[in-house]
Each structure stands twice: as C-alpha cells, then as structure tokens.
Design a protein around this motif. Sequence first.
Motif, short mmCIF file in Angstrom:
data_model
loop_
_atom_site.label_atom_id
_atom_site.label_comp_id
_atom_site.label_asym_id
_atom_site.label_seq_id
_atom_site.Cartn_x
_atom_site.Cartn_y
_atom_site.Cartn_z
N UNK A 106 0.79 -1.13 0.01
CA UNK A 106 -0.20 0.11 -0.19
C UNK A 106 0.96 1.19 -0.18
N UNK A 107 0.14 2.24 -0.46
CA UNK A 107 1.06 3.62 -0.38
C UNK A 107 1.21 4.12 0.84
N UNK A 108 2.24 4.65 1.33
CA UNK A 108 2.52 5.21 2.42
C UNK A 108 2.48 6.82 2.71
N UNK A 109 2.42 7.12 1.66
CA UNK A 109 2.28 8.90 1.48
C UNK A 109 1.02 9.50 1.65
N UNK A 110 -0.01 8.79 1.71
CA UNK A 110 -1.25 9.37 1.82
C UNK A 110 -1.93 9.04 3.22
N UNK A 111 -2.25 10.13 4.10
CA UNK A 111 -2.61 9.76 5.44
C UNK A 111 -4.33 9.78 5.20
N UNK A 112 -4.81 8.77 6.18
CA UNK A 112 -6.33 8.49 6.01
C UNK A 112 -7.03 9.41 7.19
N UNK A 113 -6.15 10.15 8.12
CA UNK A 113 -6.97 10.94 9.28
C UNK A 113 -5.73 11.50 9.92
N UNK A 114 -5.69 11.27 11.04
CA UNK A 114 -4.84 11.60 12.34
C UNK A 114 -3.59 11.10 12.04
N UNK A 115 -2.48 11.47 12.95
CA UNK A 115 -1.17 10.93 12.88
C UNK A 115 -1.14 9.65 13.48
N UNK A 116 -2.19 9.21 14.05
CA UNK A 116 -2.08 7.81 14.68
C UNK A 116 -3.27 6.96 13.99
N UNK A 117 -3.12 7.15 12.46
CA UNK A 117 -4.11 6.31 11.87
C UNK A 117 -4.00 4.94 11.41
N UNK A 118 -2.75 4.49 12.17
CA UNK A 118 -2.19 3.05 11.73
C UNK A 118 -1.25 2.83 10.71
N UNK A 119 -1.01 3.85 10.42
CA UNK A 119 0.44 3.79 9.29
C UNK A 119 1.40 2.86 9.84
N UNK A 120 1.90 2.25 9.09
CA UNK A 120 3.13 1.51 9.56
C UNK A 120 2.86 0.15 10.42
N UNK A 121 1.50 -0.41 10.39
CA UNK A 121 1.13 -1.65 10.71
C UNK A 121 0.03 -1.49 11.87
N UNK A 122 0.01 -2.62 12.45
CA UNK A 122 -1.02 -2.92 13.54
C UNK A 122 -0.74 -3.90 14.65
N UNK A 123 -1.59 -4.02 15.59
CA UNK A 123 -1.22 -4.86 16.92
C UNK A 123 -1.89 -6.18 16.91
N UNK A 124 -1.14 -7.29 17.19
CA UNK A 124 -2.09 -8.55 17.31
C UNK A 124 -1.89 -9.24 18.68
N UNK A 125 -2.22 -9.91 19.01
CA UNK A 125 -2.06 -10.90 20.24
C UNK A 125 -1.18 -11.96 19.75
N UNK A 126 0.06 -12.14 20.52
CA UNK A 126 0.83 -13.01 20.14
C UNK A 126 0.97 -14.24 21.15
N UNK A 127 0.84 -15.45 20.77
CA UNK A 127 0.91 -16.85 21.54
C UNK A 127 2.14 -17.19 22.06
N UNK A 128 3.21 -16.79 21.40
CA UNK A 128 4.58 -17.08 22.05
C UNK A 128 4.91 -16.03 23.27
N UNK A 129 4.48 -14.82 23.15
CA UNK A 129 4.51 -13.66 24.09
C UNK A 129 3.98 -14.15 25.18
N UNK A 130 2.58 -14.32 25.04
CA UNK A 130 1.64 -14.62 26.20
C UNK A 130 2.02 -15.91 26.84
#
Length: 250
Positions: free
Chosen positions: A217-241
């Motif tokens: 995906x393009x990373x030069x277009x913002x969809x909203x605020x500075x915290x709009x998820x650019x750069x990835x997202x978070x998931x629960x990790x089994x090994x860390x848990x």
Amino acid sequence: MTRPVALELAVQDPTGVRIAGAVGAARVELAQALALGGLTPSPATLDLSIDAARAVGVEVHVLVRPRPGGFVYSADEIAISESDVRRAIEAGADGVVIGALGADGMLDIPAMRRLRDAAGGASVTLHRAIDVTVDPLATLATARSLGLRRVLTSGGASAAIDGVDTLRALVAEAAGGIEVMAGSGVDADSAPALAETGIDALHFSAKRRVREPEGQARDDVRMGSAADGAGGYEVTDLEIAQSVVDALLR
C-alpha cells in the motif's frame, strides 16, 4: 514458584480470546484500539469474541470507554457508555471494565453508580483511571464501597513494575474486600516480581506489531490523524503470552 495469580489477557478479537484460552488465562478484557489505550469494541467483535470464549472456557470482560484521552466525560458520553454496558451484558459478557472521573480528580460517583447499575449485578472492574486520580488508595476504598469487583492498576506508574510499592499499599488497603489486578507493560521479566506484591491478578496484552508488506500500500497518503495506523497494527502473540505464563511457573 511465584504465588499463583489469576491471569487476564487484553485482546481485540476472537483470535486473542483463543490465545487466552490456550495459555490458561481466566479471562480477557475485550477492547479495540489498544494502541489508544483501548476503546469499546464493536458489536460484531463482541458477539464473535463471546462465542470464542465459550468454546475455550474463559470469561469476557468488556472495556467500555467511549473515546481516547482522559476520563472526565460529558453527559452524552456517559449515556453512550451506559448503553454500551447494557449491550455487553445482554450479549453475554461476564463483566465490564469502566471508569469515570470528576473535575476534582477523583471518581465521578454518580456516573460510576449509573454504569455499575447498568451492568445489572455482573462483575465490574475499575480500569486504570485509578492511576490518574489524586489519591489511588482513597479511590480504591471508594471502588470497594461501590461494590466493584476489582481495580486494574499500575500503582500510579507508567509501567506496573515501577509502581510496586503502591501496589503493595493497595493490596493492604483492599484487605481482601476488593481484588487488585496489576497491569501496564507486564512481560515475562516483570511478571514474577509483580505477583510477589500480593496482587490477586495480572493483566497483560502480549502484543506484537504486524507491519504491512513493502509495496502492499502507499504510505504517502494519510487517512486521518497521525495515529491512523500507518506502519502496521497490533495482534495478540501466543509465544509472548506463553512466556509470561511460563515466567510465573518457574
């Protein structure tokens, strides 16, 4: 072996619920947008996560928080939260996680009573709003007088491991009349020391950041605020848990 404590995993979806079941957590705190501190989950997330929880034998406690930021809410925000509490319990949640403060920096008692009553006798947890009150020990006593089941706290620090002295004081103040659950920045290194403070439960998220593949995906277009998820997202990790659970069993 460290003193046994109940485990609560903060999750955002049914996958996270199943991971909680796999590592033996007693319950989940279900939210969305954990990167923003957690917000009320969508109805579909709620329904599917409760279905997943029933299959793996964990309780679902739903975070009810109408927006990011502080915990002094308008009349409309309290009304929204009240409706969300009712919706969560009607959907089959085992409890809710709430918090509302007044301008004096202490609990907003009328709002807390209103949200508690909307839960209809289900388990109610006071979230980390306690950590920004002017007197966490007094806030704990108020939560107990309101009949809340537990408080989630970092001991007033950014990370729970830095609030161990206050956590011990909260455990002493609770005197078994309300549960004290430690959370914020909990990992395999800090979990045993936190358990040794005498807390009843440990809350952690076991998050891992997933980055979008290059060129997806393009990373030069913002969809909203500075915290709009650019750069990835978070998931629960089994090994860390699992690493947190294993650290408590050593």
